[in-house]
Write an enzyme that holds these catalytic residues in place. Structure first.
Site, PDB file in Angstrom:
ATOM      1  N   PHE A  16     -11.264  -6.967  13.510  1.00 54.97           N
ATOM      2  CA  PHE A  16     -10.223  -7.718  12.874  1.00 54.97           C
ATOM      3  C   PHE A  16      -9.730  -7.100  12.016  1.00 54.97           C
ATOM      4  CE2 PHE A  16      -8.643  -9.707   9.076  1.00 54.97           C
ATOM      5  CZ  PHE A  16      -8.127 -10.256   9.603  1.00 54.97           C
ATOM      6  N   GLN A  17      -8.478  -6.170  11.911  1.00 55.97           N
ATOM      7  CA  GLN A  17      -8.241  -5.011  10.807  1.00 55.97           C
ATOM      8  C   GLN A  17      -8.796  -4.228  11.072  1.00 55.97           C
ATOM      9  OE1 GLN A  17      -7.849  -6.967   6.770  1.00 55.97           O
ATOM     10  NE2 GLN A  17      -5.996  -7.590   7.086  1.00 55.97           N
ATOM     11  N   LYS A  53     -17.425  -0.731   6.115  1.00 52.00           N
ATOM     12  CA  LYS A  53     -17.877  -1.539   5.237  1.00 52.00           C
ATOM     13  C   LYS A  53     -20.097  -1.249   4.645  1.00 52.00           C
ATOM     14  CE  LYS A  53     -17.634  -6.621   3.463  1.00 52.00           C
ATOM     15  NZ  LYS A  53     -16.385  -7.902   3.734  1.00 52.00           N
ATOM     16  N   GLU A  71       0.793  -1.644   0.226  1.00 51.58           N
ATOM     17  CA  GLU A  71       0.098  -0.111  -0.064  1.00 51.58           C
ATOM     18  C   GLU A  71       0.878   1.415  -0.060  1.00 51.58           C
ATOM     19  OE1 GLU A  71      -0.892  -2.615   2.356  1.00 51.58           O
ATOM     20  OE2 GLU A  71      -2.474  -3.074   1.945  1.00 51.58           O
ATOM     21  N   MET A 127      24.834   8.269   1.239  1.00 47.99           N
ATOM     22  CA  MET A 127      24.493  10.040   1.806  1.00 47.99           C
ATOM     23  C   MET A 127      24.878   9.525   3.711  1.00 47.99           C
ATOM     24  SD  MET A 127      24.269  12.400   1.437  1.00 47.99           S
ATOM     25  CE  MET A 127      23.591  12.870  -0.095  1.00 47.99           C
TER      26      MET A 127
END
Lengths: 594, 168
Positions: A123-124, A173, A61, A491
């Site tokens: 959940f999630q 949802k 993502e 760097m």
């Protein structure tokens, strides 16, 4: 152009998910970058049944947001992201923060657990609006299907207007499944949010008079010009040429004045050119358009351009007087303000001080004669600067879209690749996100099929989002990853050399993949270059291959990036090269700075 | 003295929507600004407007930043600096619980009278005083109650409004 089939204009009974897709279509969205999951399944189902928005399936993502950034910054459009709840949203946070720091317009739709489960550690589940509040321009949690369509349109309005930025819309949802009314994007008049675009004309008039009186003037311009649109870059170039004044650009502003213009002094800041930084230090009138006095530009604040009157044009009032106190602030869009400045200049028939300007240019030419980007060439090892010079020479006629990762290679790319116009240079400036370049190149390639898109990378950065090779292969995107491989986090090593007694703590990568085989394993094509004499041949081959390519360009492992303003130092304390090392001691004050 | 720390009272008119207070507080903590006092309540239910009164301190440059940053938040309607925009009235309310008996109890009641604090709850052994005034006045009263059996203080923080006919 492909023809798009739009959903029926008057759809009486739509689900939330269908409303979302219709809103995206009405916003002109052609492509979204995303990754499915439980809490966004209804949206993915609606996507499956529709054919007017193209979905690009990324592999992480974070990359979805960077790809949307690459898309947005190479087109000027809003980049759109769709991810699921919980880990989908938290993985997107780095990308969102990146977009916030670099003012990139993004709308990120996140799934959320159903409203009745919010707060139950479902959940999630994650507190997405809570987590993303400080890393977005604004965010929404839609708990009422009745305001869903309006919220989506408002999100686009907020993302693209004023100082652009990322906006999150968190979508439970049950809202995606509920019946929801649709309203169009017309007349989104926000109750409170009305950013100012037009400048105060009185301030503009004062500004041009100050500009005309300058004896040692300098334009210092940044990403605000790019964000304002291509017209702003044209206007800036026009105004700069009208005056004959020197101009320097920030990392984010590269391309807003053609690099080939003799008035352009190169990039400013920590790894900017000697002439730019000394002109910043010595100018008497600084004309800042769309730049924000970032610490990478100003160096030591107390010694920053001590003798100049400063004009600051910015669309964001909070950018003004944040780091540096300015004498003449102008709140407004860069393009509109430049147009007003040119008009005022012409109306007042202003003339520059030719004699003083000639003297100033003599001084600048003396600084330019130091040839600050010079490096010691080699016939046995590839110097990273040489590789980039060849890359530029062999690709410039193709007008490529360039992205970078973060580190030495990024600064070399900014120094050695020359940009003639905006929207062709995408790099993570504010946040400095390693792993930005490959997904951003994918986004740029999606927006510009058939064009050359190159990610100039380091071997450490590229491993942070290497999985996106798989995305590039899936969509037959011939992005080119050009790795300057020195086996070091270059760097980090350079700073350890300068500030930490050469104690190279954990900056060397003892095990690296075989990048040629890796490209092959993903279904792309890999090349390795170890000799300077092979550089040209491989670059030409890379351009020809119509597949994702990784070039593993093995460069001098010891090369450092110069010129450099050491941390905590002023512009006139620049280090020009490795031979300057005797004076390379970072002050204690500088040590604590990043 | 450009770097002198000043204290300013700000009035912020916001949409009364979920998360708006978190946005304001997050802005202050995220950017390292001070909050000395913060009060918030809905002031117009029909238009869903809330008013936040904020007391903050910083150099003049920081105060300007705070106002610009607040104004940039999407749900913010208006930011007013009461300290610079002319005279204003600032008040705080406190509820103060004092427990004691005998002379101490009598003394607490007598001092409350001087401070125009009202007893809003009373038992044989305790009082709850309500008082309104400047924060300094409440500080003074609380300090006097300490030896007389102070057990609990609850304060609202400052609410403020400009003097004169002009609204926000």
């Amino acid at each position: 152009m492909t023809t798009v089939t739009r959903p029926p204009a008057t759809a009486a009974e739509l689900t939330g998910a269908e409303v979302i897709l219709k809103a995206l279509a009405d916003q002109g969205v052609e492509v979204i970058f995303g990754y499915p999951g439980g809490a966004v399944l209804p949206i993915y189902d609606a996507l499956f049944k529709s054919n007017y928005v193209r979905h690009i399936l990324v592999r992480h993502e974070q990359a979805a947001v960077h790809a949307a950034e690459g898309y947005a910054r190479s087109t000027g459009k809003v980049g759109v992201v769709l991810v699921t709840s919980g880990p989908g949203a938290t993985n997107a946070v780095t990308g969102l923060t990146d977009a916030l720091m670099d003012s990139v317009p993004i709308v990120c739709l996140t799934g959320q657990v159903p409203t009745h489960l919010i707060g139950n550690d479902a959940f999630q589940e994650a507190d997405t609006t809570g987590i993303t509040r400080p890393c977005t321009k604004h965010n929404y949690l839609v708990k009422d299907a009745g305001i869903l369509a309006r919220t989506i349109h408002e999100a686009f309005h907020v993302a693209r207007s004023g100082r652009p930025g990322p906006v999150v819309v968190d979508l439970p949802k049950d809202i995606q499944l509920a019946k929801a009314p649709y309203v169009g994007p017309e007349a989104i008049e926000h109750r409170t949010y009305r950013p100012r675009r037009a400048p105060d004309l009185q301030a503009v008039e004062q500004a041009v008079e100050l500009i005309a009186k300058a004896k040692r003037p300098l334009f210092y311009c940044g990403g605000g010009v790019v964000n304002s649109g291509p017209r702003a870059a044209e206007l800036l170039t026009e105004f700069v040429r009208l005056t004959g004044y020197p101009v320097t650009l920030t990392l984010m502003g590269l391309g807003s004045v053609p690099a080939s213009d003799p008035l352009f002094l190169g990039m400013v800041g920590m790894h900017g050119t000697y002439e730019s930084n000394l002109a910043m230090h010595g100018c008497d009138v600084m004309i800042n358009i769309g730049a924000r006095f970032d610490d990478r530009v100003t160096g030591k604040l107390a010694a920053f351009s001590p003798g100049s009157k400063k004009i600051h044009v910015d669309i964001d009032p909070s950018s003004i007087n944040k780091n540096v106190r300015v004498d003449l602030p102008v709140v407004g869009d860069a393009g509109e303000t430049l147009a007003a400045m040119i008009a005022a200049w012409k109306k007042k028939k202003l003339k520059v001080d030719r004699a003083a300007l000639a003297e100033w240019w003599d001084q600048i030419k003396a600084w330019q004669a130091r040839d600050c980007l010079r490096y010691k060439g080699s016939t046995t090892v590839i110097k990273p600067q040489y590789a980039l010079q060849r890359l530029h020479a062999l690709t410039k006629d193709l007008d490529p879209y360039i992205t970078t990762e973060v580190g030495q290679h990024q600064m070399w790319a900014a120094q050695f690749l020359k940009f003639e116009r905006p929207y062709h240079w995408m790099t993570s400036g504010g946040l400095g996100t390693m792993g930005y370049g490959l997904p951003a190149a994918i986004g740029a390639q999606i927006a510009h099929p058939g064009r050359l898109c190159i990610d100039v990378a380091g071997e450490a950065s590229i491993l942070m989002n290497i999985q996106e090779m798989s995305t590039a292969v899936q969509y037959r995107l011939p992005v080119k990853v050009f790795i300057l491989n020195n086996q070091w986090m270059g760097m980090v090593r350079q700073w350890q050399e300068l500030s930490h007694g050469g104690r190279y703590s954990e900056s060397y990568t003892e095990a690296l993949p075989d990048f040629v085989k890796l490209a092959d394993a993903f279904g792309g094509v890999g090349f390795r270059i170890t000799k300077p004499s092979d550089v040209d041949g491989v670059i030409k081959e890379m351009i020809k291959v119509e597949k994702p390519v990784i070039v593993d360009c093995c460069v001098d492992q010891k090369e450092n990036c110069f010129p450099m303003i050491p941390s905590g130092a002023a512009h006139n304390e620049m280090l020009l090269g490795p031979d300057d090392r005797a004076s390379q001691t970072t002050s204690e004050e500088g040590m604590v700075l990043v | 003295m450009p770097d002198q720390i000043q204290t300013h009272t700000l009035s912020v008119l916001v949409d009364n929507e979920p998360g708006v207070l978190a946005r304001v507080i997050g802005l202050f903590s995220g950017r390292g600004y001070n909050i000395e006092s913060l009060t918030v309540a809905e002031i117009d239910a029909a238009r869903r407007l809330s008013r936040i009164t904020l007391v903050t301190s910083g150099t003049p440059m920081v105060i300007e930043q705070i106002k610009a940053q607040l104004d940039r938040l999407v749900p913010v309607h208006a930011v007013r600096d009461l300290t610079t925009e002319g005279p204003h009235v600032a008040r705080e309310m406190a509820l103060i619980k004092v427990v004691g008996s005998g002379d101490k109890r009598v003394e607490s009641l007598r001092i409350a009278d001087i401070f125009r604090a009202r007893a809003v709850d009373s038992t044989i052994e305790s009082f709850v005083f309500e008082m309104t005034g400047s924060p300094e006045k409440i500080d003074a009263f609380v300090n006097l109650m300490r030896p007389l059996g102070l057990v609990d203080v609850s304060r609202t923080g400052i609410v403020a409004i400009s003097r004169g006919a002009k609204g926000i």
